[in-house]
Scaffold this active site. Structure first.
Site, PDB file in Angstrom:
ATOM      1  CG  ASP A 208      -8.706  35.592  13.531  1.00  0.00           C
ATOM      2  OD1 ASP A 208      -7.182  34.256  13.195  1.00  0.00           O
ATOM      3  OD2 ASP A 208      -8.487  36.317  14.361  1.00  0.00           O
ATOM      4  CD  GLU A 277      -8.275  30.923  12.591  1.00  0.00           C
ATOM      5  OE1 GLU A 277      -7.096  30.344  12.661  1.00  0.00           O
ATOM      6  OE2 GLU A 277      -8.867  31.668  13.110  1.00  0.00           O
TER       7      GLU A 277
END
Length: 534
Positions: A208, A277
């Site tokens: 993330d 990401e």
């Protein structure tokens, strides 16, 4: 014969990965919230769909201020979702069904309820405990102003002041304080987290905010043009922000973290992997995250943000493949996830939006590399207009914009009314529309024209050439209305125009919609794609 020992044939290079938003996939204990036992019970759906791996969003201990992306304990399961034993059972069952498991890793920030942050608040300014986070003195005569002008992705200032007068940085919600990755304790802690889950059998990690771990050391003000406006919604804020002067994103020091992680991953058998990401400005900057000694893949958001246009699609395909070839890496392709409007809706909604979504999916699946599919897109789900009183996205509370709840409404599995067999509870954590009875897995199963049947057919056809067709594509046959992608023996044709176009001669492997016949041969209607084997 494919040599499975060749690193170029590692499973993740050609995988179709299915994203599970844990709260919304399947409820196993009647509380209206999805959980790990619910996932385990529904794993046969993924096997039947034909995916190679699942990626599950955070299920760790968390106060759930950002639905799990505010982690209080990285090595335990939140009781809302089950137990460590449930996690072990899910991993074991997935492997029995030949499905790999990718778990989410959240290294940019912790929850404000994490033990580290609680001790940092108690320890006070200048303490080693505070040095794990981005605590700073404020500006102004009495330190009453934030340390700089940075703003949160969720809206409002990126700084919150604590009782003793210092400020801490949170690029997202105030309950998500950013870690200071210049502190070696942070890196050591995440080494342990990686090994904890690798030892339990996970096959990879989705990282993330992979581009956000380091900030410019001086924490200078962001330079904002006078006529620049903020993004209209949380969905687009990250996309627009990375195109500006951003001292908080994509700093060079972050790559040393991923070189360190790559060594850990390589120590384990079975081609363990990590996918970033990383919202970056160009395919070239995206490719920096997937050099041979760093992460294995990075989400290709340039594909996701591309409009319905043959020339636009061609450019993204060409630019992406050129960028990853420079570092001898594998591309990824994705059209929807838990942070963006579902692509059926983005492409216009209704019959047109669904036709284009199916065509774009088929185009994506023809390309070299791996593809990521978001739960519910195999049912043709559209974005839901969640009523304000039911919204739970933290960006809604900070900006007043609808936020991301509309793509997170739970999966409809069967039945003719909510909750459509999502679980025993009468109403799940987000209300489900009254008109989804025709979209359930049960309703679409066995219907050859359904979106579910299309996805199953497309994934089955993809398996016949994904690992053997090579990574070279030829788009020279494309024009202003039609994207043509030749890859090995397969030609993918996508009609973005207004008139039918002839397909090349050969066997039609799969089409996203009904084809028509004419004296000149098989015609591909508008908003439709097809694969032809020459």
């Amino acid at each position: 014969m494919v040599n499975l020992n060749d690193p170029r044939n590692a499973w993740w290079r050609h995988a179709v990965c299915y994203q599970i938003y844990v709260r919304s996939f399947a409820d196993g204990n009647a509380d209206g919230i999805g959980d790990l036992p619910g996932i385990t019970a529904r794993l046969p759906h993924l096997r039947d769909l034909g995916v190679d791996a699942l990626w599950i969003t955070p299920f760790y201990s968390s106060p759930q201020n950002d639905h799990g992306y505010d982690v209080a304990d990285y090595t335990d399961v939140d009781p809302l979702f089950g137990t460590l034993a449930d996690a072990d059972a899910m991993i074991e069952r997935a492997h029995e069904l030949d499905v790999k498991v990718i778990v989410d890793l959240v290294p940019n920030h912790t929850s404000s309820e994490h033990a580290w942050f609680r001790t940092a608040l108690a320890a006070g300014p200048g303490s080693p405990e505070r040095a794990r986070y981005m605590f700073r003195e404020g500006r102004g005569e009495h330190g009453e102003l934030p340390p700089n002008n940075w703003e949160s992705v969720f809206g409002g200032p990126a700084w919150t002041r604590v009782d003793d007068g210092q400020w801490y940085l949170h690029l997202f919600d105030p309950t998500q304080p950013d870690l200071d990755w210049r502190n070696p304790e942070v890196a050591d802690m995440f080494d342990d987290v990686l090994r904890f889950w690798l030892d339990r059998g996970v096959d990879g990690f989705r990282v993330d905010v992979a581009h956000g771990l380091f900030k410019e050391e001086g924490l200078r003000d962001q330079v904002v043009a006078a006529d620049e406006t903020e993004a209209a919604s949380a969905e687009h804020s990250m996309v627009e922000r990375v195109l500006r002067d951003e001292p908080m994103w994509d700093q060079p020091e972050v790559h040393e973290v991923y070189r360190r992680w790559r060594k850990i991953l390589d120590d384990y058998p079975g081609d363990r992997m990590a996918v970033a990401e990383a919202w970056t400005q160009t395919p070239e900057s995206m490719a920096q995250y997937i050099r041979s000694d760093e992460l294995h893949q990075s989400f290709n958001f340039h594909w996701l943000t591309t409009p319905w246009s043959a020339p636009a699609f061609k450019k993204v395909v060409t630019d992406t493949l050129e960028a990853v070839s420079l570092v001898e890496a594998s591309p990824t392709w994705v059209l929807s996830n838990h942070d963006v409007t579902r692509h059926v809706t983005r492409y216009g909604g209704g019959e047109t939006g669904l036709a284009r979504a199916r065509a774009a999916t088929l185009t994506m699946l023809a390309l070299p590399g791996s593809a990521y599919v978001y739960q519910g897109e195999e049912l043709g789900l559209e974005q839901v207009d969640v009523a304000p009183e039911h919204r739970q996205d933290p960006s809604w509370f900070r900006t007043g914009e609808p936020g991301r709840d509309g793509c997170r409404v739970p999966m409809p599995w069967g039945g003719d009314r909510a909750p459509y067999d999502f679980g025993p509870a009468e109403q799940p954590w987000l209300p489900m529309p009254a008109h989804w009875d025709a979209l359930t897995v049960e309703a679409q199963d066995g219907d050859p024209d359904s979106t579910l049947s299309f996805y199953r057919a497309a994934l089955a056809a993809r398996r016949t050439f994904a690992t053997t067709a090579g990574d070279t594509v030829d788009t020279s046959g494309s024009d202003a209305d039609v994207l043509v992608v030749r890859r090995g023996p397969v030609v993918s044709v996508t009609n973005c125009g207004d008139s039918p176009v002839p397909l090349p001669a050969g066997e039609v492997l799969v089409a996203s919609g009904r084809l028509t016949e004419s004296a000149a041969g098989t015609l591909l209607p508008p908003d439709t794609a097809a694969w032809v084997r020459a």
